[in-house]
Design a protein around this motif. Structure first.
Motif, PDB file in Angstrom:
ATOM      1  N   GLU A 117      25.326  19.620  13.913  1.00 20.64           N
ATOM      2  CA  GLU A 117      24.003  19.414  14.520  1.00 20.64           C
ATOM      3  C   GLU A 117      23.757  17.950  14.825  1.00 20.64           C
ATOM      4  O   GLU A 117      23.288  17.596  15.905  1.00 20.64           O
ATOM      5  CB  GLU A 117      22.911  19.925  13.571  1.00 20.64           C
ATOM      6  N   ILE A 118      24.077  17.112  13.860  1.00 26.09           N
ATOM      7  CA  ILE A 118      23.823  15.670  14.041  1.00 26.09           C
ATOM      8  C   ILE A 118      24.650  15.144  15.208  1.00 26.09           C
ATOM      9  O   ILE A 118      24.153  14.417  16.065  1.00 26.09           O
ATOM     10  CB  ILE A 118      24.148  14.899  12.749  1.00 26.09           C
ATOM     11  N   ASN A 119      25.911  15.556  15.263  1.00 24.41           N
ATOM     12  CA  ASN A 119      26.772  15.101  16.358  1.00 24.41           C
ATOM     13  C   ASN A 119      26.251  15.583  17.711  1.00 24.41           C
ATOM     14  O   ASN A 119      26.229  14.844  18.683  1.00 24.41           O
ATOM     15  CB  ASN A 119      28.200  15.593  16.147  1.00 24.41           C
ATOM     16  N   ALA A 120      25.818  16.844  17.749  1.00 26.96           N
ATOM     17  CA  ALA A 120      25.295  17.379  19.009  1.00 26.96           C
ATOM     18  C   ALA A 120      24.046  16.631  19.429  1.00 26.96           C
ATOM     19  O   ALA A 120      23.732  16.535  20.619  1.00 26.96           O
ATOM     20  CB  ALA A 120      24.987  18.869  18.840  1.00 26.96           C
ATOM     21  N   ASP A 121      23.398  16.096  18.431  1.00 23.92           N
ATOM     22  CA  ASP A 121      22.152  15.389  18.663  1.00 23.92           C
ATOM     23  C   ASP A 121      22.379  13.918  19.000  1.00 23.92           C
ATOM     24  O   ASP A 121      21.448  13.126  19.010  1.00 23.92           O
ATOM     25  CB  ASP A 121      21.314  15.478  17.392  1.00 23.92           C
ATOM     26  N   GLY A 122      23.599  13.519  19.182  1.00 24.62           N
ATOM     27  CA  GLY A 122      23.879  12.131  19.515  1.00 24.62           C
ATOM     28  C   GLY A 122      24.455  11.326  18.373  1.00 24.62           C
ATOM     29  O   GLY A 122      24.728  10.136  18.502  1.00 24.62           O
ATOM     30  N   GLY A 123      24.660  11.967  17.243  1.00 23.66           N
ATOM     31  CA  GLY A 123      25.336  11.286  16.135  1.00 23.66           C
ATOM     32  C   GLY A 123      24.499  10.192  15.507  1.00 23.66           C
ATOM     33  O   GLY A 123      23.278  10.177  15.596  1.00 23.66           O
ATOM     34  N   ILE A 124      25.186   9.267  14.855  1.00 24.16           N
ATOM     35  CA  ILE A 124      24.530   8.145  14.193  1.00 24.16           C
ATOM     36  C   ILE A 124      24.484   6.994  15.183  1.00 24.16           C
ATOM     37  O   ILE A 124      25.505   6.342  15.438  1.00 24.16           O
ATOM     38  CB  ILE A 124      25.326   7.717  12.951  1.00 24.16           C
ATOM     39  N   ASN A 125      23.357   6.775  15.723  1.00 26.38           N
ATOM     40  CA  ASN A 125      23.215   5.714  16.724  1.00 26.38           C
ATOM     41  C   ASN A 125      24.359   5.732  17.730  1.00 26.38           C
ATOM     42  O   ASN A 125      24.974   4.714  18.026  1.00 26.38           O
ATOM     43  CB  ASN A 125      23.131   4.337  16.058  1.00 26.38           C
ATOM     44  N   GLY A 126      24.684   6.915  18.177  1.00 27.21           N
ATOM     45  CA  GLY A 126      25.703   7.036  19.211  1.00 27.21           C
ATOM     46  C   GLY A 126      27.092   7.341  18.687  1.00 27.21           C
ATOM     47  O   GLY A 126      27.968   7.768  19.438  1.00 27.21           O
ATOM     48  N   ARG A 127      27.321   7.121  17.396  1.00 30.03           N
ATOM     49  CA  ARG A 127      28.661   7.406  16.881  1.00 30.03           C
ATOM     50  C   ARG A 127      28.692   8.784  16.218  1.00 30.03           C
ATOM     51  O   ARG A 127      27.747   9.210  15.570  1.00 30.03           O
ATOM     52  CB  ARG A 127      29.080   6.336  15.869  1.00 30.03           C
ATOM     53  N   GLN A 128      29.823   9.446  16.386  1.00 32.29           N
ATOM     54  CA  GLN A 128      29.977  10.772  15.820  1.00 32.29           C
ATOM     55  C   GLN A 128      30.322  10.677  14.323  1.00 32.29           C
ATOM     56  O   GLN A 128      30.843   9.665  13.859  1.00 32.29           O
ATOM     57  CB  GLN A 128      31.121  11.513  16.538  1.00 32.29           C
ATOM     58  N   ILE A 129      30.022  11.747  13.626  1.00 32.96           N
ATOM     59  CA  ILE A 129      30.426  11.814  12.216  1.00 32.96           C
ATOM     60  C   ILE A 129      31.657  12.709  12.104  1.00 32.96           C
ATOM     61  O   ILE A 129      31.730  13.743  12.762  1.00 32.96           O
ATOM     62  CB  ILE A 129      29.302  12.420  11.346  1.00 32.96           C
ATOM     63  N   GLU A 130      32.623  12.255  11.315  1.00 35.04           N
ATOM     64  CA  GLU A 130      33.777  13.112  11.068  1.00 35.04           C
ATOM     65  C   GLU A 130      33.822  13.437   9.578  1.00 35.04           C
ATOM     66  O   GLU A 130      33.824  12.541   8.732  1.00 35.04           O
ATOM     67  CB  GLU A 130      35.062  12.387  11.483  1.00 35.04           C
ATOM     68  N   LEU A 131      33.834  14.735   9.277  1.00 27.69           N
ATOM     69  CA  LEU A 131      33.870  15.143   7.869  1.00 27.69           C
ATOM     70  C   LEU A 131      35.315  15.390   7.428  1.00 27.69           C
ATOM     71  O   LEU A 131      36.045  16.137   8.064  1.00 27.69           O
ATOM     72  CB  LEU A 131      33.051  16.428   7.682  1.00 27.69           C
ATOM     73  N   ILE A 132      35.707  14.703   6.385  1.00 27.95           N
ATOM     74  CA  ILE A 132      37.049  14.956   5.831  1.00 27.95           C
ATOM     75  C   ILE A 132      36.877  15.597   4.462  1.00 27.95           C
ATOM     76  O   ILE A 132      36.364  14.976   3.530  1.00 27.95           O
ATOM     77  CB  ILE A 132      37.834  13.643   5.700  1.00 27.95           C
ATOM     78  N   ALA A 133      37.277  16.868   4.358  1.00 25.97           N
ATOM     79  CA  ALA A 133      37.054  17.594   3.115  1.00 25.97           C
ATOM     80  C   ALA A 133      38.332  17.628   2.294  1.00 25.97           C
ATOM     81  O   ALA A 133      39.414  17.840   2.825  1.00 25.97           O
ATOM     82  CB  ALA A 133      36.593  19.015   3.413  1.00 25.97           C
ATOM     83  N   ALA A 134      38.210  17.406   1.000  1.00 31.16           N
ATOM     84  CA  ALA A 134      39.372  17.447   0.116  1.00 31.16           C
ATOM     85  C   ALA A 134      39.128  18.479  -0.980  1.00 31.16           C
ATOM     86  O   ALA A 134      38.018  18.590  -1.504  1.00 31.16           O
ATOM     87  CB  ALA A 134      39.603  16.073  -0.496  1.00 31.16           C
ATOM     88  N   ASP A 135      40.162  19.210  -1.302  1.00 29.07           N
ATOM     89  CA  ASP A 135      40.061  20.269  -2.311  1.00 29.07           C
ATOM     90  C   ASP A 135      40.488  19.717  -3.663  1.00 29.07           C
ATOM     91  O   ASP A 135      41.603  19.243  -3.811  1.00 29.07           O
ATOM     92  CB  ASP A 135      41.004  21.410  -1.898  1.00 29.07           C
ATOM     93  N   ASP A 136      39.604  19.743  -4.633  1.00 28.92           N
ATOM     94  CA  ASP A 136      40.015  19.271  -5.968  1.00 28.92           C
ATOM     95  C   ASP A 136      40.352  20.428  -6.903  1.00 28.92           C
ATOM     96  O   ASP A 136      40.702  20.215  -8.053  1.00 28.92           O
ATOM     97  CB  ASP A 136      38.960  18.345  -6.582  1.00 28.92           C
TER      98      ASP A 136
END
Ligand SMILES: Nc1ncnc2c1ncn2[C@@H]1O[C@H](COP(=O)(O)OP(=O)(O)OP(=O)(O)O)[C@@H](O)[C@H]1O
Ligand SMILES: Nc1ncnc2c1ncn2[C@@H]1O[C@H](COP(=O)(O)OP(=O)(O)OP(=O)(O)O)[C@@H](O)[C@H]1O
Ligand SMILES: CC(C)C[C@H](N)C(=O)O
Ligand SMILES: [Mg+2]
Ligand SMILES: [Mg+2]
Lengths: 332, 238, 375, 255, 288
Positions: free
Chosen positions: C44-63
């Motif tokens: 949603e945030i990315n579709a909305d223009g991200g953080i001041n124009g920059r996209q967020i990339e989520l990196i998920a790690a399994d513990d």
């Protein structure tokens, strides 16, 4: 025999090169993550080497090895944090105490064989796990113990813990290499193959089993000490029965009876999951499948593959010669 | 009854038998002799389907049975009493014997004994005495008797015996060979590997000598026994 | 020491955010919805223009709920992936192990689900940069303590599992209830995966308690309720957050009817309703929506701070987090908002907890008029 | 007297497998123990070598009682035994099998092996030489690098003998060493045994091969149903009515 | 007094579950000498398939039963032909096979998790679950059902192993494959019977316990540990021994949970250790 690959580091030079490589690695690579991964591999190698000696060499199965791992970690952590014992004394006490407990436990337990022994060791780790989780005043229960490595060891040692970990692992490899090329090593294999036969040749079977048990427990204690100071927090989950099962799997996948295998197994168990992240939900599924594939198609484990590859690379002539000999035989 | 034609076999790429051919006619006792390591046991294992033949063919009752499974051969009436006995140490003597009948019909039938037991017990009375003792605790000779007894339980047409006198007291060896003769008279064909050649060749209609995986001599039992070469190699010194 | 090297690179590069949680093993029931909630927010945030124009990339790690793995993963996310912040997962034990590593690098960590009381301490030397979206066990317990007082119960019995969750929960229950003048008559525990709780239940009954506080996870909680029914002991029961699983009501059937337990999502709240619809359309793997909504809120909270720090990590982001004020959340009561200060690293404020009541084998909204909160 | 057995009894439940047996083995001599199947010979061996605890009786090795001592201790005192059924260490080559048998007196222990002290290195070399010598002596040099399951039954029996030789024991107990050998091989074994005897060892043999026994041994003890029924020189035993009836039979076998 | 009676009943019903799992262990062990560390995961598959049938598709109990049995037969086939047979062919040691079963267990639970989700699911009881009272003591019908079914299974399988030719042949195969071969036993068929029987028993176990503890891809480990303990305590050589071991463990756990819940499991394992030291091959030694 085919069941037990006995491929080992056949030269001390290889070991020396390895040692040098790892000692100077941090000067070339500046990646704390990589260093941490190597440290974890070294810790699991210590566990694997000990277990492999007990299991691959002496034939005594243990599904309770993480109990000794825990004893090393908790004893050193408790002494250092709750009793302000200087770390070097705490470490020695941790190793000796773990050895002592292993010694006491080994007497009744090593009377058992095969699956009964497996269950007894499993019960042992489950009991230890419960005590770690429930004896809150001493062990901190499930909240565990926080180990402030820097203030306990001083900044210099804390910064250079890597060298301690690598150094002790190299020493352990060297020692086990020595054992495996000596008569003591063969005698352990002998009692693995036939206890009565070994006994009849004057090998004190019971004593040797106890030796192996205690020695491998002490190696696990060393691993535990390193883990406690590296991760800086220890909880019972880190040393659960599930971890013991993983260790066993590591030894077999690496190549039972092979010191090299124990190390390759440690690399496998630490590094493979790192590569499987992209598969997310399916990562453990793939992990299990890879283990199956190795077992099914590479009976000598990773050490067997390694041996074959290196034979192919370094002794190409001899190897291909032998191969064709076999081929002719088969064709005839 | 049994025909072995140009059979080669061995272990892990190393051939032990090289184009062995021999015949066992119905109703005969045929002996196979040879030095340690000549491949006698290997040949028996190949015939009974424990070990695959790499070349050649084996016929049983004029049927080609090369590389047939052991259990199907037992069903057809060929039973192998191996050198290493392969008993079930954890089971009782009686259960071991019962298992000799496993191939006969393997329905979910209830266990019960039949007249075959009496036959075996007559032959080896000590087995009757020990019928509930675990096979693993029997003495060496008793185990040998049990192995032979189990083989007889399936009522075989052809018996492959690998060193039946192994570990048996002299007085009993005589008795066993007498029984073999008796069994033979009752119509059981016997193919016998035996180190005690003086007695085995004596009762054999036919004999073969195996050396380094090859048949080097054959003839009637007496011929082979009296051959000077046999005398020297197998009876030398005594 | 290396916090200055973290974060801010090229203006077009995505901003990397890590998540460490159990994506496999038993705890993935919580860890996976947590991750999916975060992902939903990121999308949603990315579709909305991200953080001041920059996209967020989520990196998920399994513990895998394993503390050692968790710490290594933290190291990897920070050193290899160079994330600006890490969202912590559902298991208190693993969060504890990784937050020590994370704090060394001055990277902020925002815990999404784990509740242990000792995880947050802005003034501690070892994890000063750890924040939390949800509240701790004590917060829930205070609310339930008030409820128990309101109902006129005095002698309380506790049953909990013997994990970090149950054990620290029991400690907190004892402490808080005594403080509030109630009497914890007895506390019993049981292993995870227990097949029978008759002994524990009988023990509670022998102690003659007025009400029971259950601090276990779904299946064992249900087993306990069934045992109550079996021995025909009609005692009022309240429960902990861990019971918010479909398995609990499915297994307990009508045995759990009447039980009160706290949750974080109020179905009458429009924002919550909207979230539930969006989430179920995309993932539909979290029937109670507790874990997914917490992940979702956490990500929005972090995004708010990132906007303030302009995608910068390290101290800038920590400062930004500490100055977040009145951020609306889908979790919590009708108009709940979250905020941090430099000595309040738990995001939630008053009016967060909602009570559900189990009725006919389902969770039903009971009240959001819950007196609760910080001391 | 090297070995003296006195009043030895071993019961299995109701069965008395060995019943009040007494006899002795003289230094430097080869003695035989014979008797029908199930007479109790192997059981007696197991009692002497420490694998079974007898119910009654004494076993004196060099005049000291060894009952109750574990098998490895008894071996270290100089008494070694072979097994009726061959048992080798499957995971090792034949050479390594023999080297392992020689381990006890190698002076290697856990600690010095861990560090691979020079003494260990030296002892390894010695063990290898010794094992190779034994294999040569037994005509097994060509199978040194094979694994036990790759050699024939007769060869396995020789390896068994090789192992007890490697232990340096003074008294060797052998359970049916000639089983499975043909006459000429048995003949060779007789020579081998004599060679062994010449090196100063004493031997106690259980064997059903009467040609072998009569040719080789100086004294025979006969068991039947756990009891000693005769003792004497081969000549005496051959003509003993009781023994013929219980054990030797008509003589066809021993022609 | 009713407290003790109630504890006893509880101990017997959990003990019967352990005994049932132990039975599955013992069937495989007594026909192949393999200790199947994926036994818990097989139970898990039974439980998950029960959930799949009842809750996912709302099938009837009967059809669900057949789905469970069907999938267990498939698993038995995979277990035998994909794992054990190839490993035995290459001459793998006992240990490698054990590790193989552990790996298979991982694949089963993760695969099941990928397919049906990694949740813990609730499963409705088979019969109306209103407690039945016997004097002062009450028992849930589901638990009664577990006790009855698991005991009948133990008795009938014991009969099969000890009183029929096929059962004897199965035991023979586990003791010596060579011996079985020369006796004319068709080994592959015996193995198929052993694997299938064990898998089916595990599946029934899963079907029975799903309504009690729910279904989840990860329920295998804890249940396998207790089942294994029960089998070992009883003695691996006797089909009925695991049930007795299970009951002992169940009752011990039940009573110690009453007096000292935190350590109940640890005390039970300690008691088991002591018993093992006294009787190193279980209460009913492998071969009496
Ligand atoms: N553990 C045991 N339990 C019961 N009976 C046993 C046990 N061990 C041996 N026996 C019995 O004791 C008797 C003596 O056995 P032993 O092995 O000593 O005979 P042996 O003289 O060596 O015979 P052989 O020449 O056939 O090897 C046999 O009848 C045997 O069945
Ligand atoms: N499992 C095996 N693997 C490899 N080689 C084997 C195996 N078994 C036997 N051999 C080899 O095959 C050859 C023949 O052995 P076999 O057992 O057939 O001989 P034999 O004639 O029966 O001898 P004996 O009289 O000693 O029983 C021997 O040289 C032996 O080393
Ligand atoms: C039940 C969960 C919401 C809590 C979590 N298991 C913890 O460790 O805190
Ligand atoms: Mg042979
Ligand atoms: Mg004997």
């Amino acid at each position: 025999m085919k069941n037990f690959s006995r491929f080992n580091f056949n030269s001390k030079y290889l070991l020396l090169i390895l040692a040098l490589l790892f000692f100077f690695l941090p000067t070339f690579v500046n990646s704390p993550y990589l260093i941490r991964v190597i440290e974890m591999i070294a810790i699991f190698s210590l566990l694997g080497l000990g277990l492999n000696f007990l299991f691959g060499y002496t034939g005594q199965i243990s599904i309770g090895h993480s109990a000794f791992y825990a004893l090393g970690a908790y004893t050193s952590a408790i002494l250092e944090t709750k009793f302000a014992v200087p770390f070097y004394i705490a470490w020695i006490v941790a190793i000796v105490l773990t050895g002592l407990i292993a010694y006491l436990v080994s007497f009744p337990i090593l009377k058992l064989k095969g699956h009964y022994l497996a269950m007894a060791t499993l019960a042992f780790v489950l009991i230890v796990e419960t005590i770690l989780g429930q004896w809150i005043p001493v062990t901190g229960g499930h909240d565990g113990i926080t180990v402030l490595t820097v203030s306990l060891l001083g900044p210099w040692i804390a910064q250079n813990l890597y060298y301690f970990i690598i150094g002790s692992t190299i020493i352990a490899i060297w020692m086990l290499m020595n054992i495996s090329k000596s008569s003591i090593g063969r005698s352990h294999q002998a009692l693995r193959d036939d206890e009565d036969g070994a006994e009849s040749l004057g090998i004190p079977v019971k004593k040797y089993k106890v030796n192996a048990f205690v020695f491998s427990a002490m190696l696990a204690a060393v691993a535990g000490i390193w883990y406690a100071h590296l991760s800086m927090v220890i909880t019972p989950e880190v040393f659960s029965a599930g971890v013991s099962i993983q260790l066993l799997m590591m030894v077999v996948v690496g190549g039972m009876g092979s010191n090299l295998g124990a190390i390759l197994g440690a690399i496998f168990i630490i590094v493979l999951p790192e590569f499987l992240y992209d598969f997310q939900d399916a990562s453990m599924f793939i992990y299990g499948s890879i283990v199956l594939v190795i077992l099914l198609f590479f009976p000598g484990g990773l050490a067997g593959i390694f041996k074959k590859v290196s034979k192919f690379l370094f002794h190409r002539k001899k190897y291909s010669g032998k191969e064709s000999e076999v081929d002719v035989q088969n064709a005839s | 009854m049994l025909k072995v034609k140009n059979v080669s076999a061995g272990y892990d790429g190393i051939d032990v038998l090289h184009e062995v051919s021999l015949n066992v006619n119905e109703g005969e006792i045929v002996s196979l002799v040879g030095l340690n390591g000549a491949g006698k046991s290997t040949l028996l294992k190949t015939i009974s389907g424990i070990l695959p033949a790499k070349k050649g063919d084996i016929y049983f009752d004029d049927q080609k049975v090369t590389n047939h499974s052991t259990d199907s051969l037992v069903k057809k009436g060929m039973v192998h009493v191996p050198e290493s006995r392969f008993l079930f140490p954890a089971l009782s003597v009686k259960e071991n014997l019962l298992l000799g009948t496993a191939a006969k019909d393997n329905k979910f039938r209830k266990l019960k004994s039949d007249e075959l037991f009496n036959f075996v017990f007559d032959l080896f009375p000590v087995l009757k005495e020990r019928s509930s003792q675990r096979a693993g605790t029997l003495s060496g000779g008793e185990q040998q008797m049990l192995a032979i007894g189990r083989g007889l339980m399936s009522n075989p047409k052809l018996l492959l015996l690998d060193e039946p006198s192994l570990g048996i007291a002299p007085i009993l060896v005589e008795k066993i060979f007498e029984s073999l003769l008796m069994l033979n008279k009752e119509g059981i064909t016997i193919f016998l590997v035996e180190q005690n050649v003086s007695i085995s060749l004596d009762i054999s209609h036919h004999a073969y000598v195996l050396d380094l995986g090859k048949v080097i001599m054959s003839g009637t039992g007496k011929e082979v026994l009296n051959n000077p070469q046999t005398q020297e190699v197998y009876l030398g010194g005594f | 020491n290396s916090s200055s090297t973290q974060g801010s690179s090229g203006a077009d590069d995505p901003i990397k955010v890590g998540y460490i949680g159990a994506l496999s093993g038993g705890s993935s029931t919580m860890g996976v919805p947590g991750k999916n909630g975060i992902q939903l927010a990121v999308d949603e945030i990315n579709a909305d223009g991200g953080i001041n124009g920059r996209q967020i990339e989520l990196i998920a790690a399994d513990d895998k709920a394993d503390p050692a793995t968790s710490a290594t993963q933290a190291q990897k996310l920070i050193n290899e992936d160079e994330v600006v912040a890490i969202l912590g997962g559902p298991n208190s034990g693993t969060v504890k192990a990784n937050s020590e590593v994370i704090a060394q690098y001055g990277v902020p960590e925002l815990i999404t689900i784990a509740m242990n009381d000792t995880l947050i301490d802005p003034n501690s030397a070892t994890f000063p940069t750890t924040f939390r979206m949800t509240e701790d066990n004590s917060y829930d317990i205070r609310a339930l303590a008030e409820f128990l007082i309101g109902e006129g119960h005095q002698n309380i019995g506790v049953i909990a599992d013997n994990t970090a969750y149950g054990q620290s929960g029991t400690e907190s229950i004892k402490k808080i209830l005594e403080e509030k003048g109630l009497n914890v008559e007895i506390a019993v525990d049981h292993p995870v995966g227990a097949k029978d709780l008759t002994a524990q239940t009988l023990k509670l009954r022998e102690a003659n308690v007025d009400a029971v506080y259950v601090f276990s996870l779904g299946p064992e909680g249900a087993l306990f309720m069934k045992t109550l029914k079996q021995i025909d002991w009609k005692v009022p029961v309240v429960g902990g957050r861990g019971l918010n699983m479909k398995a609990f009501v499915d297994l307990a059937g009508d045995a759990a009817d009447g039980m009160i337990l706290p949750t974080v999502i109020n179905p009458n709240k429009p924002e919550a309703k909207e979230f539930i619809e969006k989430y179920d359309e995309k993932y539909n793997d979290d029937p109670t929506h507790v874990y997914s909504s917490l992940g979702y809120d956490s990500m929005y909270l972090l995004a708010a701070a990132l906007k303030k720090s302009d995608g910068e990590g390290g101290d800038a982001l920590i400062e930004a987090l500490e100055s977040l004020k009145d951020i609306p959340t889908v979790t919590g009561g009708m108009d709940h908002t979250a905020s941090f200060t430099d000595d309040k690293h738990n995001a939630v404020n008053e009016n967060y907890i909602i009570f559900n009541q189990v009725k006919n084998g389902a969770f039903e909204f009971y009240t959001d008029e819950v007196e609760s909160g910080w001391e | 007297m090297l070995l003296e057995v006195k009043g030895l009894t071993k019961r299995f439940g109701g069965l008395v497998a060995v019943n009040q047996v007494g006899f002795s083995v003289e230094e430097g001599k080869i003695t035989a123990l014979i008797g029908p199947n199930g007479a109790g010979k192997t059981t007696l061996f197991n009692c002497i070598s420490g694998f079974y605890q007898p119910n009654e009786g004494e076993v004196l090795l060099n005049n000291s009682n060894i009952i109750g001592q574990p098998a490895h201790k008894i071996l270290q005192k100089g008494l070694a035994r072979t097994f009726q059924l061959v048992r080798n260490f499957e995971g090792m080559t034949i050479l390594e099998n023999i080297m392992t048998a020689a381990h006890v007196h190698s002076g290697q222990n856990f600690l010095n092996s861990l560090l691979f002290l020079p003494s260990v290195k030296k002892s390894e070399k010695e063990l290898k030489e010794k094992a190779n010598d034994i294999l040569k002596f037994l005509n097994l040099a060509h199978v040194a690098d094979k694994y036990p399951n790759e050699i024939s039954y007769g060869q396995k029996r020789l390896v068994e003998i090789g192992k007890v030789l490697a232990t340096d024991a003074k008294l060797l107990l052998m359970d049916e060493p000639a089983a499975g050998l043909n006459d000429s091989e048995t003949r060779t074994l007789v020579d081998t045994m004599r060679e062994i005897q010449k090196t100063g060892k004493s031997i106690l043999i259980v064997e059903h091969n009467m040609k072998f026994i009569m040719e080789l041994v100086q004294k025979i003890v006969v068991l039947d149903f756990g009891q000693k029924i005769a003792e004497g020189t081969p000549e005496e035993i051959r003509n003993n009515e009781k023994v013929i009836k219980a054990y030797l039979g008509g003589g066809k076998v021993n022609a | 007094m009713d407290v003790y009676g109630q504890l006893l009943i509880a101990g017997i019903s959990t003990g019967s579950i352990y005994g049932l799992i132990a039975l599955a262990f013992l069937i495989i062990y007594n026909s192949t000498q393999i200790v199947n560390f994926a036994q818990g995961e097989m139970v898990m598959v039974g439980a998950m398939m029960t959930f799949f049938g009842l809750s996912f598709h709302s099938f009837s109990y009967l059809s669900t039963f057949f789905i469970v049995i069907g999938s267990m037969i498939v698993i038995a086939f995979i277990f035998q032909h994909v794992l054990v047979k190839p490993l035995q062919k290459q001459g793998a040691s006992m240990f490698s096979i054990i590790i193989g079963t552990i790996a298979l267990g991982i694949v089963l639970s993760e695969g099941m998790g990928l397919w049906l989700g990694k949740q813990q699911y609730g499963v409705p009881p088979i019969i109306p679950n209103n407690p039945i009272s016997l004097g002062n003591i009450t028992i849930l019908p589901q638990n009664l059902l577990i006790i009855i079914i698991s005991w009948s299974l133990v008795i009938s399988i014991w009969y099969f192993f000890n009183r029929t030719m096929t059962g004897l042949s199965l035991r023979a195969v586990s003791i010596s494959t060579e011996g079985a071969q020369v006796s004319g036993i068709k080994i592959s068929r015996m193995l198929a019977i052993g694997f299938t029987l064990s898998a089916v028993v595990s599946g029934i176990g899963g079907l029975l316990i799903a309504p009690v503890v729910g279904a989840s891809p990860y329920l295998g480990l804890s249940i396998a540990v207790k089942g294994f303990a029960a089998a070992i305590l009883g003695g691996m050589g006797n089909i009925y021994a695991g049930m007795i071991g299970g009951i002992i463990i169940g009752i011990s756990e039940s009573f110690f949970s009453f007096y000292i819940p935190s350590y109940a499991e640890a005390i039970t394992f300690t008691i088991m250790l002591f018993m093992l030291v006294v009787k190193p091959t279980g209460l009913f030694p492998e071969h009496s």
